[in-house]
Design an enzyme around this catalytic site. Structure first.
Site, PDB file in Angstrom:
ATOM      1  N   ASP A  64       1.860  -8.616   3.625  1.00 50.99           N
ATOM      2  CA  ASP A  64       0.596  -7.951   3.307  1.00 50.99           C
ATOM      3  C   ASP A  64      -0.512  -9.000   3.381  1.00 50.99           C
ATOM      4  O   ASP A  64      -0.249 -10.195   3.310  1.00 50.99           O
ATOM      5  CB  ASP A  64       0.638  -7.355   1.884  1.00 50.99           C
ATOM      6  CG  ASP A  64      -0.316  -6.191   1.701  1.00 50.99           C
ATOM      7  OD1 ASP A  64       0.153  -5.058   1.529  1.00 50.99           O
ATOM      8  OD2 ASP A  64      -1.548  -6.422   1.740  1.00 50.99           O
ATOM      9  N   ASN A 109       3.626  -0.471   8.166  1.00 52.77           N
ATOM     10  CA  ASN A 109       3.033   0.491   7.250  1.00 52.77           C
ATOM     11  C   ASN A 109       1.615   0.137   6.806  1.00 52.77           C
ATOM     12  O   ASN A 109       0.872   1.020   6.371  1.00 52.77           O
ATOM     13  CB  ASN A 109       3.971   0.578   6.027  1.00 52.77           C
ATOM     14  CG  ASN A 109       3.335   1.236   4.844  1.00 52.77           C
ATOM     15  OD1 ASN A 109       3.226   2.453   4.808  1.00 52.77           O
ATOM     16  ND2 ASN A 109       2.894   0.445   3.873  1.00 52.77           N
ATOM     17  N   TYR A 129      -9.568   7.080  11.818  1.00 48.34           N
ATOM     18  CA  TYR A 129      -8.259   7.160  11.160  1.00 48.34           C
ATOM     19  C   TYR A 129      -7.339   8.117  11.918  1.00 48.34           C
ATOM     20  O   TYR A 129      -6.194   7.782  12.234  1.00 48.34           O
ATOM     21  CB  TYR A 129      -8.449   7.610   9.703  1.00 48.34           C
ATOM     22  CG  TYR A 129      -7.173   7.580   8.890  1.00 48.34           C
ATOM     23  CD1 TYR A 129      -6.692   6.385   8.375  1.00 48.34           C
ATOM     24  CD2 TYR A 129      -6.450   8.747   8.639  1.00 48.34           C
ATOM     25  CE1 TYR A 129      -5.522   6.341   7.625  1.00 48.34           C
ATOM     26  CE2 TYR A 129      -5.280   8.718   7.896  1.00 48.34           C
ATOM     27  CZ  TYR A 129      -4.812   7.510   7.390  1.00 48.34           C
ATOM     28  OH  TYR A 129      -3.656   7.471   6.656  1.00 48.34           O
ATOM     29  N   ILE A 144      -0.510  11.373  -0.511  1.00 45.15           N
ATOM     30  CA  ILE A 144       0.383  10.639  -1.404  1.00 45.15           C
ATOM     31  C   ILE A 144      -0.454   9.892  -2.439  1.00 45.15           C
ATOM     32  O   ILE A 144      -1.459   9.245  -2.073  1.00 45.15           O
ATOM     33  CB  ILE A 144       1.253   9.639  -0.608  1.00 45.15           C
ATOM     34  CG1 ILE A 144       1.921  10.327   0.598  1.00 45.15           C
ATOM     35  CG2 ILE A 144       2.285   8.978  -1.503  1.00 45.15           C
ATOM     36  CD1 ILE A 144       2.839  11.492   0.266  1.00 45.15           C
TER      37      ILE A 144
HETATM   38  P1  NAP Z   1      -2.492   1.268  -0.028  1.00 48.00           P
HETATM   39  O1  NAP Z   1      -1.905   1.438  -1.380  1.00 48.00           O
HETATM   40  O2  NAP Z   1      -3.937   0.947   0.128  1.00 48.00           O
HETATM   41  O3  NAP Z   1      -1.601   0.160   0.732  1.00 48.00           O
HETATM   42  C1  NAP Z   1      -1.986  -0.375   1.961  1.00 48.00           C
HETATM   43  C2  NAP Z   1      -1.690  -1.859   1.951  1.00 48.00           C
HETATM   44  O4  NAP Z   1      -2.028  -2.386   3.248  1.00 48.00           O
HETATM   45  C3  NAP Z   1      -2.530  -2.622   0.928  1.00 48.00           C
HETATM   46  O5  NAP Z   1      -1.735  -3.550   0.223  1.00 48.00           O
HETATM   47  C4  NAP Z   1      -3.565  -3.301   1.789  1.00 48.00           C
HETATM   48  O6  NAP Z   1      -4.090  -4.474   1.226  1.00 48.00           O
HETATM   49  C5  NAP Z   1      -2.758  -3.599   3.032  1.00 48.00           C
HETATM   50  N1  NAP Z   1      -3.620  -3.946   4.139  1.00 48.00           N
HETATM   51  C6  NAP Z   1      -4.852  -3.465   4.432  1.00 48.00           C
HETATM   52  N2  NAP Z   1      -5.367  -4.102   5.480  1.00 48.00           N
HETATM   53  C7  NAP Z   1      -4.443  -5.020   5.881  1.00 48.00           C
HETATM   54  C8  NAP Z   1      -4.407  -5.996   6.897  1.00 48.00           C
HETATM   55  N3  NAP Z   1      -5.433  -6.206   7.740  1.00 48.00           N
HETATM   56  N4  NAP Z   1      -3.308  -6.768   7.016  1.00 48.00           N
HETATM   57  C9  NAP Z   1      -2.273  -6.624   6.158  1.00 48.00           C
HETATM   58  N5  NAP Z   1      -2.253  -5.720   5.161  1.00 48.00           N
HETATM   59  C10 NAP Z   1      -3.339  -4.927   5.022  1.00 48.00           C
HETATM   60  O7  NAP Z   1      -2.275   2.585   0.836  1.00 48.00           O
HETATM   61  P2  NAP Z   1      -1.011   3.547   1.072  1.00 48.00           P
HETATM   62  O8  NAP Z   1      -1.479   4.910   0.774  1.00 48.00           O
HETATM   63  O9  NAP Z   1       0.221   3.017   0.477  1.00 48.00           O
HETATM   64  O10 NAP Z   1      -0.949   3.438   2.656  1.00 48.00           O
HETATM   65  C11 NAP Z   1       0.153   2.897   3.378  1.00 48.00           C
HETATM   66  C12 NAP Z   1       0.169   3.528   4.741  1.00 48.00           C
HETATM   67  O11 NAP Z   1       0.388   4.942   4.597  1.00 48.00           O
HETATM   68  C13 NAP Z   1      -1.125   3.399   5.530  1.00 48.00           C
HETATM   69  O12 NAP Z   1      -0.833   3.145   6.895  1.00 48.00           O
HETATM   70  C14 NAP Z   1      -1.760   4.760   5.395  1.00 48.00           C
HETATM   71  O13 NAP Z   1      -2.627   5.063   6.442  1.00 48.00           O
HETATM   72  C15 NAP Z   1      -0.556   5.648   5.373  1.00 48.00           C
HETATM   73  N6  NAP Z   1      -0.746   6.978   4.806  1.00 48.00           N
HETATM   74  C16 NAP Z   1      -1.109   7.117   3.509  1.00 48.00           C
HETATM   75  C17 NAP Z   1      -1.289   8.397   3.006  1.00 48.00           C
HETATM   76  C18 NAP Z   1      -1.692   8.657   1.581  1.00 48.00           C
HETATM   77  O14 NAP Z   1      -1.999   9.818   1.264  1.00 48.00           O
HETATM   78  N7  NAP Z   1      -1.680   7.669   0.713  1.00 48.00           N
HETATM   79  C19 NAP Z   1      -1.090   9.505   3.836  1.00 48.00           C
HETATM   80  C20 NAP Z   1      -0.709   9.306   5.159  1.00 48.00           C
HETATM   81  C21 NAP Z   1      -0.535   8.032   5.629  1.00 48.00           C
HETATM   82  P3  NAP Z   1      -5.513  -4.353   0.436  1.00 48.00           P
HETATM   83  O15 NAP Z   1      -5.222  -3.510  -0.780  1.00 48.00           O
HETATM   84  O16 NAP Z   1      -5.879  -5.764   0.135  1.00 48.00           O
HETATM   85  O17 NAP Z   1      -6.464  -3.675   1.390  1.00 48.00           O
END
Ligand code: NAP
Length: 253
Positions: A38, A91, A157, A190
């Site tokens: 990360d 991810n 997105y 989520i």
């Molecule tokens: P999250 O809690 O924000 O986790 C995302 C992680 O990715 C964070 O630790 C973030 O770090 C890290 N990140 C961001 N930019 C980065 C970079 N340039 N290099 C390395 N790491 C980076 O979000 P999440 O909901 O778990 O999302 C995980 C994945 O699921 C994403 O691809 C998202 O698009 C997808 N998704 C999520 C949902 C939902 O409803 N939550 C639905 C569909 C798909 P920082 O916190 O420092 O930015």
């Protein structure tokens, strides 16, 4: 209970938070040695600590998904530490700025595409050769319901996640005979920090999106993690090129 990922080495990007952390914990529970990657150091170290505290093996690797050299080094570190790479969950992702297509800022577009789409491609660019050296592996890319449906006000997105689905299917075809399976998981809404950011400052928004879920609630990160573990495991040995919806029914509507 059998450990689905016994003796395997798994790399999870975006492992500091949300879906990535839940997947890292689930992979470790199923017997994998886990590399958590990360950009966010404190959260990633905490994920690794949670795994070792529970008796598993884990390392944290800081890597920015927009930097090819860091992603190459990330994969090299996994192989140097654990001797192999069997499973990868690509991810890490961001939601990016909100705005309609005609007013979306170019810099915001480029940032979302760089992290969510180019980052996934670059991860696979270095993971696939590492997997091929030990006879194959399994990759799961995090797309989204937004990779299968249009999402007003999130053009970058939605484009990035549609791109992840296309990239997943293409890589799956290219490496099927070589023993590398490539699938995508398409989460619905989520409960993670990402969704808290999207809904947090808008009263009633969280309740509104929850009712958009046919199943009547938002999902938990652990519910995505279970599908990723299965897709990574030998139980899914005939599954490749699949964009699996784990979305409470959103895409079925
Ligand atoms: P999250 O809690 O924000 O986790 C995302 C992680 O990715 C964070 O630790 C973030 O770090 C890290 N990140 C961001 N930019 C980065 C970079 N340039 N290099 C390395 N790491 C980076 O979000 P999440 O909901 O778990 O999302 C995980 C994945 O699921 C994403 O691809 C998202 O698009 C997808 N998704 C999520 C949902 C939902 O409803 N939550 C639905 C569909 C798909 P920082 O916190 O420092 O930015």
């Amino acid at each position: 209970m059998a450990e689905l990922l016994k003796d395997k080495v798994a790399l999870i990007t975006g492992g500091s938070s949300g879906i990535g952390r839940a997947t890292a914990l689930a992979c470790a529970r199923e017997g994998a040695r886990v590399a958590v990657a990360d950009i966010a150091t404190a959260g990633g170290q905490e994920t690794a600590r949670l795994i070792t505290q529970a008796g598993g093996e884990a390392i944290f690797i800081q890597a920015d998904m927009t930097k090819a050299t860091e992603l190459e080094a990330m994969v090299n570190t996994v192989v140097e530490t654990y001797g192999r790479l069997d499973c990868a969950h690509n991810n890490a992702g961001i939601e990016g700025a909100l705005g309609k297509t005609a007013v979306y800022e170019e810099a915001a577009w480029e940032q979302v595409i760089a992290i969510n789409l180019t980052g996934v491609w670059l991860c696979m660019k270095y993971e696939i050769p590492a997997m091929l050296t030990n006879g194959g592996g399994a990759i799961v890319n995090t797309a989204s319901a937004a990779g299968l449906l249009g999402v007003p006000n999130m053009p970058a997105y939605a484009a990035s996640k549609h791109g992840v689905v296309g990239l997943t299917r293409t890589a799956a075809l290219e490496y099927a005979k070589a023993g590398v399976r490539v699938n995508a998981v398409c989460p619905g809404i989520i409960q993670t920090p990402m969704v808290s950011r999207l809904t947090g400052e808008r009263p009633g928004m969280f309740e509104k999106i929850a009712t958009a879920e046919p199943i009547g609630r938002v999902g938990k990160p652990e519910e995505i993690a279970e599908s990723v573990v299965w897709l990574c495991s030998d139980a899914a040995s005939f599954v490749t090129g699949h964009a699996m919806s784990v979305d409470g029914g959103i895409v079925a509507q």
